[in-house]
Design a protein around this motif. Structure first.
Motif, mmCIF file in Angstrom:
data_model
loop_
_atom_site.group_PDB
_atom_site.id
_atom_site.type_symbol
_atom_site.label_atom_id
_atom_site.label_comp_id
_atom_site.label_asym_id
_atom_site.label_seq_id
_atom_site.Cartn_x
_atom_site.Cartn_y
_atom_site.Cartn_z
ATOM 1 N N ILE A 245 73.082 -11.478 9.054
ATOM 2 C CA ILE A 245 73.694 -12.280 9.899
ATOM 3 C C ILE A 245 73.471 -13.826 9.498
ATOM 4 C CG2 ILE A 245 73.979 -13.068 12.304
ATOM 5 C CD1 ILE A 245 73.434 -10.149 13.076
ATOM 6 N N LEU A 246 72.205 -14.085 9.319
ATOM 7 C CA LEU A 246 72.142 -15.654 8.774
ATOM 8 C C LEU A 246 73.123 -15.820 7.563
ATOM 9 C CD1 LEU A 246 68.405 -16.258 9.732
ATOM 10 C CD2 LEU A 246 70.267 -16.556 11.145
ATOM 11 N N LEU A 247 72.930 -15.010 6.579
ATOM 12 C CA LEU A 247 73.475 -15.150 5.473
ATOM 13 C C LEU A 247 74.947 -15.305 5.745
ATOM 14 C CD1 LEU A 247 71.436 -12.757 2.999
ATOM 15 C CD2 LEU A 247 71.608 -15.252 2.806
ATOM 16 N N LEU A 248 75.598 -14.687 6.252
ATOM 17 C CA LEU A 248 77.018 -14.478 6.654
ATOM 18 C C LEU A 248 77.338 -15.678 7.232
ATOM 19 C CD1 LEU A 248 77.533 -10.780 7.557
ATOM 20 C CD2 LEU A 248 78.591 -12.060 5.569
ATOM 21 N N SER A 249 76.370 -16.292 8.066
ATOM 22 C CA SER A 249 76.761 -17.539 8.983
ATOM 23 C C SER A 249 76.338 -18.853 7.995
ATOM 24 C CB SER A 249 75.855 -17.627 9.829
ATOM 25 O OG SER A 249 75.670 -16.392 10.863
ATOM 26 N N GLY A 250 76.092 -18.627 6.596
ATOM 27 C CA GLY A 250 76.071 -19.949 5.809
ATOM 28 C C GLY A 250 74.599 -20.301 5.900
ATOM 29 N N VAL A 251 73.736 -19.594 6.376
ATOM 30 C CA VAL A 251 72.296 -20.107 6.111
ATOM 31 C C VAL A 251 71.533 -19.360 5.439
ATOM 32 C CG1 VAL A 251 70.150 -20.131 7.633
ATOM 33 C CG2 VAL A 251 72.295 -20.798 8.631
ATOM 34 N N GLY A 252 70.976 -19.915 4.233
ATOM 35 C CA GLY A 252 70.342 -18.883 3.157
ATOM 36 C C GLY A 252 70.285 -19.852 1.937
ATOM 37 N N ASP A 253 70.049 -19.209 0.845
ATOM 38 C CA ASP A 253 70.118 -19.755 -0.394
ATOM 39 C C ASP A 253 71.109 -20.081 -0.883
ATOM 40 O OD1 ASP A 253 68.336 -20.087 -2.942
ATOM 41 O OD2 ASP A 253 70.044 -19.214 -3.612
ATOM 42 N N LYS A 254 71.570 -21.331 -1.295
ATOM 43 C CA LYS A 254 72.838 -21.868 -1.628
ATOM 44 C C LYS A 254 73.455 -21.339 -2.836
ATOM 45 C CE LYS A 254 70.896 -26.258 -3.790
ATOM 46 N NZ LYS A 254 70.894 -27.518 -3.808
ATOM 47 N N HIS B 260 72.974 -18.190 -4.050
ATOM 48 C CA HIS B 260 73.410 -16.799 -3.445
ATOM 49 C C HIS B 260 74.575 -17.034 -2.735
ATOM 50 C CE1 HIS B 260 73.712 -12.717 -2.099
ATOM 51 N NE2 HIS B 260 73.307 -13.013 -0.770
ATOM 52 N N LEU B 261 74.574 -17.646 -1.709
ATOM 53 C CA LEU B 261 75.743 -17.949 -0.771
ATOM 54 C C LEU B 261 77.235 -18.293 -1.706
ATOM 55 C CD1 LEU B 261 74.586 -19.652 2.291
ATOM 56 C CD2 LEU B 261 74.858 -17.383 1.925
ATOM 57 N N ALA B 262 76.918 -19.300 -2.617
ATOM 58 C CA ALA B 262 77.998 -19.658 -3.428
ATOM 59 C C ALA B 262 78.596 -18.288 -4.385
ATOM 60 C CB ALA B 262 77.636 -20.653 -4.591
ATOM 61 N N GLU B 263 77.621 -17.565 -4.849
ATOM 62 C CA GLU B 263 77.994 -16.452 -5.672
ATOM 63 C C GLU B 263 78.935 -15.336 -4.704
ATOM 64 O OE1 GLU B 263 74.044 -16.384 -8.448
ATOM 65 O OE2 GLU B 263 74.072 -14.658 -6.810
ATOM 66 N N ARG C 135 76.076 -23.732 5.127
ATOM 67 C CA ARG C 135 75.580 -24.447 6.368
ATOM 68 C C ARG C 135 74.501 -25.054 6.413
ATOM 69 N NH1 ARG C 135 80.442 -24.455 6.908
ATOM 70 N NH2 ARG C 135 81.837 -24.020 8.346
ATOM 71 N N HIS C 136 73.362 -24.190 6.035
ATOM 72 C CA HIS C 136 72.063 -25.009 5.602
ATOM 73 C C HIS C 136 71.561 -24.172 4.500
ATOM 74 C CE1 HIS C 136 68.524 -26.875 6.776
ATOM 75 N NE2 HIS C 136 67.798 -25.860 7.095
ATOM 76 N N HIS C 137 70.865 -24.671 3.517
ATOM 77 C CA HIS C 137 70.108 -24.389 2.535
ATOM 78 C C HIS C 137 68.824 -23.828 3.072
ATOM 79 C CE1 HIS C 137 68.415 -23.382 -1.370
ATOM 80 N NE2 HIS C 137 67.463 -24.520 -1.256
ATOM 81 N N LEU C 138 68.395 -22.458 3.010
ATOM 82 C CA LEU C 138 67.115 -22.002 3.434
ATOM 83 C C LEU C 138 66.783 -20.727 2.710
ATOM 84 C CD1 LEU C 138 65.163 -22.683 5.829
ATOM 85 C CD2 LEU C 138 66.348 -20.870 7.174
ATOM 86 N N PRO C 139 66.080 -21.027 1.681
ATOM 87 C CA PRO C 139 66.057 -20.116 0.449
ATOM 88 C C PRO C 139 65.459 -18.831 0.752
ATOM 89 C CG PRO C 139 64.689 -22.048 0.061
ATOM 90 C CD PRO C 139 65.422 -22.322 0.995
#
Length: 671
Positions: free
Chosen positions: A326-335, A337-340, A346-350
């Motif tokens: 859910i966090l990753l789908l919300s744009g919170v995670g490794d930038k 991976h989210l770009a891939e 929304r926030h880079h949190l690796p």
């Protein structure tokens, strides 16, 4: 009108699936169908009058709090937050309500793999699960109100005090054992205080804890077998003694399961400020791109996308798989991976999704040559349960037996076991006819002993398969990729083999299954053989954790801080197993509930409503007062218990972790 409605005096909507769907059709249909009907007419089991009323749409478009996931953590969080009358709380659960059959302890395995289960599988493993299709291990994860507390074995274990002191030393103040024990006590209603170490237990809480009212004779013989091998027998693995064999307490009341939903949500069903929605799959948390404030939640119900706004906080409690998803789908995670996968950042949190841990096991199978293979569920067992809530249906058979043991690789103090043993057999789960003495087949009864690695060092990861919120995530468990996990598990297998050969169990004629897994052509019983076997038929436990790791600023993989707040995003917390920095050395359900209890109090303190019980008020729960350490242990200033001496292995482990996390003061304590 249904039989439950006529008997219990309130509407009783049908909650499926029925037991017939869990045992298979054909010959099981008649007996299991009749039994399912009888169970639905039992007011205390089906509980139609006590269930939470669920909404088909949000009452409001704005809530103070939205809790995502109604499992072991989410049910607790929603119930505790709704104790404040002025707060509007919405709980969103992806699954439905728990069916009556799931309340019967002996049906513990019946709902695995069905509609109450997310039915996840790992990605192909490189060092484990090699004997399964696609080299994938299956993971049971609850998709139902109550989550995994509806599907698990109900065992109530908390782990070791060192587990929590390790969390605190790693840079998470307030999470040491002395800090978290009050929250275990707050939840607990232990019905056997005279049979356990009462100083470590609570009463009057919503979660009923006691031993099952029935157990097979072999359970006590297993305790004797443990003694024969030189191990102790503990009356309470949550008490003063954390090692040895035991008949574990379980989360049950009057012979039926007590899930988190039954314990926490059902008593709160009359609160006008608590709304619960089922079959509502959260797709993302809505986060303001500029302010990085959680503003709402988007979810899918009946194929339609909906959303609600949040004025205070979103609490994510989807578990170790769904919370990072859910966090990753919300744009919170490794930038990267989210770009891939095409999710806007929304926030880079690796660290999101990293640090995936699970207890890993292996099933050592035996044939009990002196016992026939017969169904433990029959009309006699059913009648006893329906009339008295006792008998084989009121327990999980041998699965209520466990042991915490130390291998040669464990902490030399002997007080921090690295191995847990589970047992299986004598389970009254399904039957074809209900005839007393009916045989399953012409062979002997089978039982199993499962060693489990308590401190796994292998780490995996949860990531997105795509930007599709309804697609299952990628699960890379990486089981047995660390050599120490393999060594410990092989030692556990050898202990299990020795247990099966004890005099105490000789009356059953136990015979070790000597069939070799594919590719394991080494000498039977050698370390090389068992290593091959555990890599082929790896047993994953349902204890996944760590994917939204709690940690200090200095930890690059930390996702939440010690207040469970997601780093870099305002108004967003996580309260479930995913926040564990390291796995507790036990089943995880009790710990998850504790995390949510403590997390809810943190929320109340922040929003200036005050916690249900203030920190000062907890002093009364400490025998001898809070400053005297936990019961049975010395005060912090003068610890000298085994494993906690200055420069002992346990203290050195804490010192190293603490110092590396920016807590230099621990060097003087341990050095």
């Amino acid at each position: 009108m249904s039989s439950a409605a006529a008997t219990c005096g309130c509407p009783a909507p049908y909650v499926g699936p029925p037991l017939t769907a869990t045992c298979g059709a054909g010959q099981f249909l008649v007996f299991m169908g009749l039994l399912d009907g009888y169970l639905r007419a039992q007011c205390d089991v089906a509980d139609p009058c006590g269930r939470v009323s669920c909404r088909s749409a949000p009452r409001d478009l704005d809530y103070d709090f939205v809790v995502v996931g109604g499992g072991s953590g989410g049910a607790v969080a929603a119930a505790r937050l709704s104790e404040v009358p002025g707060w509007r709380v919405l709980l969103l659960e992806a699954g439905g309500d728990e069916p009556p059959g799931s309340q019967v302890p002996s049906m513990v395995l019946n709902y695995h793999g069905g509609e109450l289960d997310w039915n996840y599988s790992t990605e192909p493993e490189t060092a484990a699960c090699q004997g399964y299709p696609g080299k994938r291990c299956k993971w049971v994860r609850g998709k139902v109100l109550g989550g995994c507390s509806v599907l698990n074995g109900m065992m109530y274990l908390r782990g070791h005090p060192k587990d929590y002191d390790y969390w605190a030393a790693a840079g998470n103040p307030g999470w040491g054992y002395r800090d978290v024990l009050p929250y275990f006590l707050k939840s607990e209603d232990n019905r056997e205080l005279g049979e356990v170490d009462a100083a470590f237990h609570g009463s009057g809480g919503p979660l009923t804890v006691q031993r099952f009212p029935d157990r097979p004779a072999m359970a006590d013989h297993i305790l004797q077998a443990g003694r024969e091998l030189g191990y102790g027998v503990s009356r309470d693995l949550n008490g003063a003694n954390f090692t040895g064999f035991a008949i574990a307490q379980a989360k049950n009341r009057n012979g039926s399961r007590v899930s988190s939903a039954r314990a926490f949500l059902r008593p709160a069903r009359g609160r006008p400020n608590l709304d619960v929605m089922l079959n509502s799959t959260v797709t993302r948390v809505l986060i303001d791109e500029k302010t990085k404030q959680a503003r709402g939640v988007e979810f899918v119900l009946n194929g339609q996308k909906r959303s609600v706004r949040v004025s205070k906080e979103v609490i994510v409690a989807g578990g170790a798989v769904n919370s990072p998803q859910i966090l990753l789908l919300s744009g919170v995670g490794d930038k990267q991976h989210l770009a891939e996968v095409g999710v806007p950042l929304r926030h880079h949190l690796p660290g999101v999704g990293k640090n995936l841990m699970n207890h890993v096991a292996f099933f050592v199978s035996f044939l009990a040559r002196n016992e026939t293979s017969r169904y433990d569920l029959d009309w006699a067992a059913a009648t006893e349960y329906l009339l008295k809530r006792s008998g084989p249906m009121s327990s999980t058979g041998l699965s209520q037996v466990t042991a915490k043991l130390s291998t040669k690789y464990a902490d030399p103090s002997g007080d921090d076991p690295d191995l847990q043993m589970f047992f299986a057999g004598y389970l009254a789960g399904c039957a074809k006819t209900g005839e007393v003495g009916a045989r399953m087949d012409d062979g002997p009864r089978s039982v199993s002993i499962s060693p489990v690695v308590l401190h796994p060092k292998s780490r995996g990861r949860i990531s997105l398969r795509s930007a599709d919120p309804l697609a299952p995530p990628l699960i890379r468990a990486n089981y047995l990729t660390h050599r120490d996990d393999v060594n410990t598990l092989v030692e556990g297998v050898k202990i299990a083999v020795r247990l099966g050969a004890t005099r105490a169990l000789a009356r059953y004629g136990l015979e070790l299954d000597r069939s070799a897994p594919p590719g394991c052509d080494m000498p039977f019983g050698s370390d090389a053989f068992w290593e091959c076997a555990v890599r082929q038929f790896t047993g994953p436990e349902n204890h996944q954790a760590g994917t939204c790791k709690m940690g200090p600023d200095s930890d690059p993989d930390a996702v939440v801080d010690s207040s469970l707040r997601v780093r870099g995003v305002k108004g967003l917390r996580v309260m479930d197993a995913s926040v564990m920095p390291a796995l507790v050395s036990a089943n995880t359900a009790a710990t998850i509930m504790m995390i949510a209890e403590k997390g809810a109090d943190m929320v109340k303190e922040v929003w200036k409503q005050g916690s249900v019980t203030s920190r000062a008020g907890w002093a009364g729960h400490w025998p001898g007062g809070r400053d005297h350490g936990w019961p049975g242990k010395p005060a912090a200033a003068g610890w000298s218990a085994p494993g906690w001496r200055r420069n002992s292995p346990g203290a050195n482990r804490l010192r190293d972790v603490a110092a590396s996390s920016g807590n230099p003061g621990w060097n003087s304590w341990t050095g």
